[in-house]
Design an enzyme around this catalytic site. Sequence first.
Site, PDB file in Angstrom:
ATOM      1  N   GLY A  70      66.871  35.427   6.376  1.00  9.17           N
ATOM      2  CA  GLY A  70      66.142  36.681   6.540  1.00  9.17           C
ATOM      3  C   GLY A  70      66.625  37.776   5.602  1.00  9.17           C
ATOM      4  N   ASN A  71      67.920  37.705   5.234  1.00  5.63           N
ATOM      5  CA  ASN A  71      68.490  38.742   4.378  1.00  5.63           C
ATOM      6  C   ASN A  71      67.981  38.703   2.949  1.00  5.63           C
ATOM      7  OD1 ASN A  71      70.455  39.758   6.377  1.00  5.63           O
ATOM      8  ND2 ASN A  71      71.110  37.636   6.253  1.00  5.63           N
ATOM      9  N   LYS A  92      65.262  31.634  23.360  1.00  5.00           N
ATOM     10  CA  LYS A  92      65.197  32.436  22.131  1.00  5.00           C
ATOM     11  C   LYS A  92      64.395  33.725  22.359  1.00  5.00           C
ATOM     12  CE  LYS A  92      65.202  32.918  17.518  1.00  5.00           C
ATOM     13  NZ  LYS A  92      66.400  33.263  16.778  1.00  5.00           N
ATOM     14  N   LYS A 122      64.945  27.758  11.515  1.00  4.03           N
ATOM     15  CA  LYS A 122      64.574  27.441  10.126  1.00  4.03           C
ATOM     16  C   LYS A 122      65.638  26.597   9.412  1.00  4.03           C
ATOM     17  CE  LYS A 122      66.816  30.167   6.796  1.00  4.03           C
ATOM     18  NZ  LYS A 122      67.951  30.558   7.531  1.00  4.03           N
ATOM     19  N   LYS A 135      73.303  26.831  11.042  1.00  4.74           N
ATOM     20  CA  LYS A 135      73.474  26.477   9.622  1.00  4.74           C
ATOM     21  C   LYS A 135      74.459  25.321   9.484  1.00  4.74           C
ATOM     22  CE  LYS A 135      72.794  31.255   8.291  1.00  4.74           C
ATOM     23  NZ  LYS A 135      71.323  31.177   8.418  1.00  4.74           N
TER      24      LYS A 135
HETATM   25  P1  ADP Z   1      70.194  34.326   8.031  1.00  2.00           P
HETATM   26  O1  ADP Z   1      69.268  35.461   8.240  1.00  2.00           O
HETATM   27  O2  ADP Z   1      70.542  34.079   6.607  1.00  2.00           O
HETATM   28  O3  ADP Z   1      69.781  33.083   8.768  1.00  2.00           O
HETATM   29  P2  ADP Z   1      72.193  34.939  10.071  1.00  2.00           P
HETATM   30  O4  ADP Z   1      72.418  36.378  10.330  1.00  2.00           O
HETATM   31  O5  ADP Z   1      71.417  34.152  11.050  1.00  2.00           O
HETATM   32  O6  ADP Z   1      71.613  34.819   8.608  1.00  2.00           O
HETATM   33  O7  ADP Z   1      73.612  34.196   9.879  1.00  2.00           O
HETATM   34  C1  ADP Z   1      74.554  34.683   8.932  1.00  2.00           C
HETATM   35  C2  ADP Z   1      75.602  35.530   9.649  1.00  2.00           C
HETATM   36  O8  ADP Z   1      76.481  34.706  10.402  1.00  2.00           O
HETATM   37  C3  ADP Z   1      76.538  36.293   8.754  1.00  2.00           C
HETATM   38  O9  ADP Z   1      75.999  37.539   8.377  1.00  2.00           O
HETATM   39  C4  ADP Z   1      77.802  36.454   9.614  1.00  2.00           C
HETATM   40  O10 ADP Z   1      77.876  37.767  10.129  1.00  2.00           O
HETATM   41  C5  ADP Z   1      77.588  35.501  10.771  1.00  2.00           C
HETATM   42  N1  ADP Z   1      78.709  34.624  11.095  1.00  2.00           N
HETATM   43  C6  ADP Z   1      79.088  34.344  12.351  1.00  2.00           C
HETATM   44  N2  ADP Z   1      80.112  33.481  12.383  1.00  2.00           N
HETATM   45  C7  ADP Z   1      80.398  33.178  11.109  1.00  2.00           C
HETATM   46  C8  ADP Z   1      81.360  32.314  10.495  1.00  2.00           C
HETATM   47  N3  ADP Z   1      82.205  31.590  11.216  1.00  2.00           N
HETATM   48  N4  ADP Z   1      81.381  32.253   9.149  1.00  2.00           N
HETATM   49  C9  ADP Z   1      80.518  32.978   8.411  1.00  2.00           C
HETATM   50  N5  ADP Z   1      79.585  33.809   8.931  1.00  2.00           N
HETATM   51  C10 ADP Z   1      79.515  33.915  10.264  1.00  2.00           C
HETATM   52 MG    MG Z   2      69.447  33.128  11.085  1.00  6.86          MG
END
Ligand code: ADP
Ligand code: MG
Length: 311
Positions: free
Chosen positions: A14-15, A132, A211, A274
């Site tokens: 999303g970022n 969710k 996703k 992820k």
């Molecule tokens: P996207 O929109 O790319 O799917 P998310 O916000 O769902 O991103 O997931 C990425 C976020 O996960 C990062 O911004 C970070 O704050 C968070 N995060 C939580 N735990 C961890 C971890 N162990 N290592 C790295 N990032 C982490």
């Molecule tokens: Mg996400």
Amino acid sequence: MAVRKPILLVALGGNALIRKGQQGTIPEQLENLRVPLRQIARLAEAHRIIITHGNGPQVGNLLLQQECCSEVPRLPLEILVAQTQGQIGYMIESTLDSELMSLGVDKEHYIVSVLSYVVVNEDDPAFLHPSKPIGPAFNEAEAARLPYPTVRTDKGYRRVVASPKPVTIVEKREIKRLIDLGFIVISCGGGGIPVIRDSRTFHGVDAVIDKDLASARLAGEIGVDIFLIATDVEGVALHYEQETRRSWLRSVSVGDAGRFLEEGHFPPGSMGPKVEACIEFMKHGGTRAVIASIERIEAAVQGAAGTEFAP
Ligand code: ADP
Ligand code: MG
């Protein structure tokens, strides 16, 4: 016969579209997309490319619009997901096209967005426990009048839907053919339109598919060479929440990743899916899975950034 270029699948978080603290206007989203797409344009020379993407904030806005106007019928979630695949697909296509043009390689690449259905299992336990939260927050009285279930969250009451596991991407063969023909394919937006198979037909369901998990499934079904999840941090860390103990992993084995996941290093709403996606991809015969920042997609493909999953 010509040597086949390796297949690269990039899952954009999303970022890539809306940065933290932004309102999320279309000019903002188009500007943000230049960062990953400039790099993907350069990678297109040497790779067959598939791009997948999230849709959280975009589908959230469409859900809010449903509540703002009572003169037209509310649209079901599956239609809204389809809408976001169209709108985001369009933004990615046009931005990537202009990045390719500025590299002077526009003639060699064609870009196409593919609406994607993702089959889920009717018996998925997720349907028994919708978890969710999506869309806007309501107060208790408003929530009671809504035609769908809600859940209490920090922000207020929000609609809650199931998040079942992706079983198969319906358009996988079409996508494979398109990349083999030299098209850059955008698909599985927002995790895909969730459908249940009914012998030879499909029907949409009220659910959202993660996703990252949908991207991993597509990556496995296509047999991609590099599965790259691009997000807003440099990779995967242990003890992420405690800044003094936080340690970034340059590489992690599938076994260790599974253990760290169980130990709670990766929360369910963010890094968890992820890591799970990379584990799934590697367990099903994948060779390279990487989680890296949107700024460092090229470096990650070259093996110089991000967290690499090792068998
Ligand atoms: P996207 O929109 O790319 O799917 P998310 O916000 O769902 O991103 O997931 C990425 C976020 O996960 C990062 O911004 C970070 O704050 C968070 N995060 C939580 N735990 C961890 C971890 N162990 N290592 C790295 N990032 C982490
Ligand atoms: Mg996400």
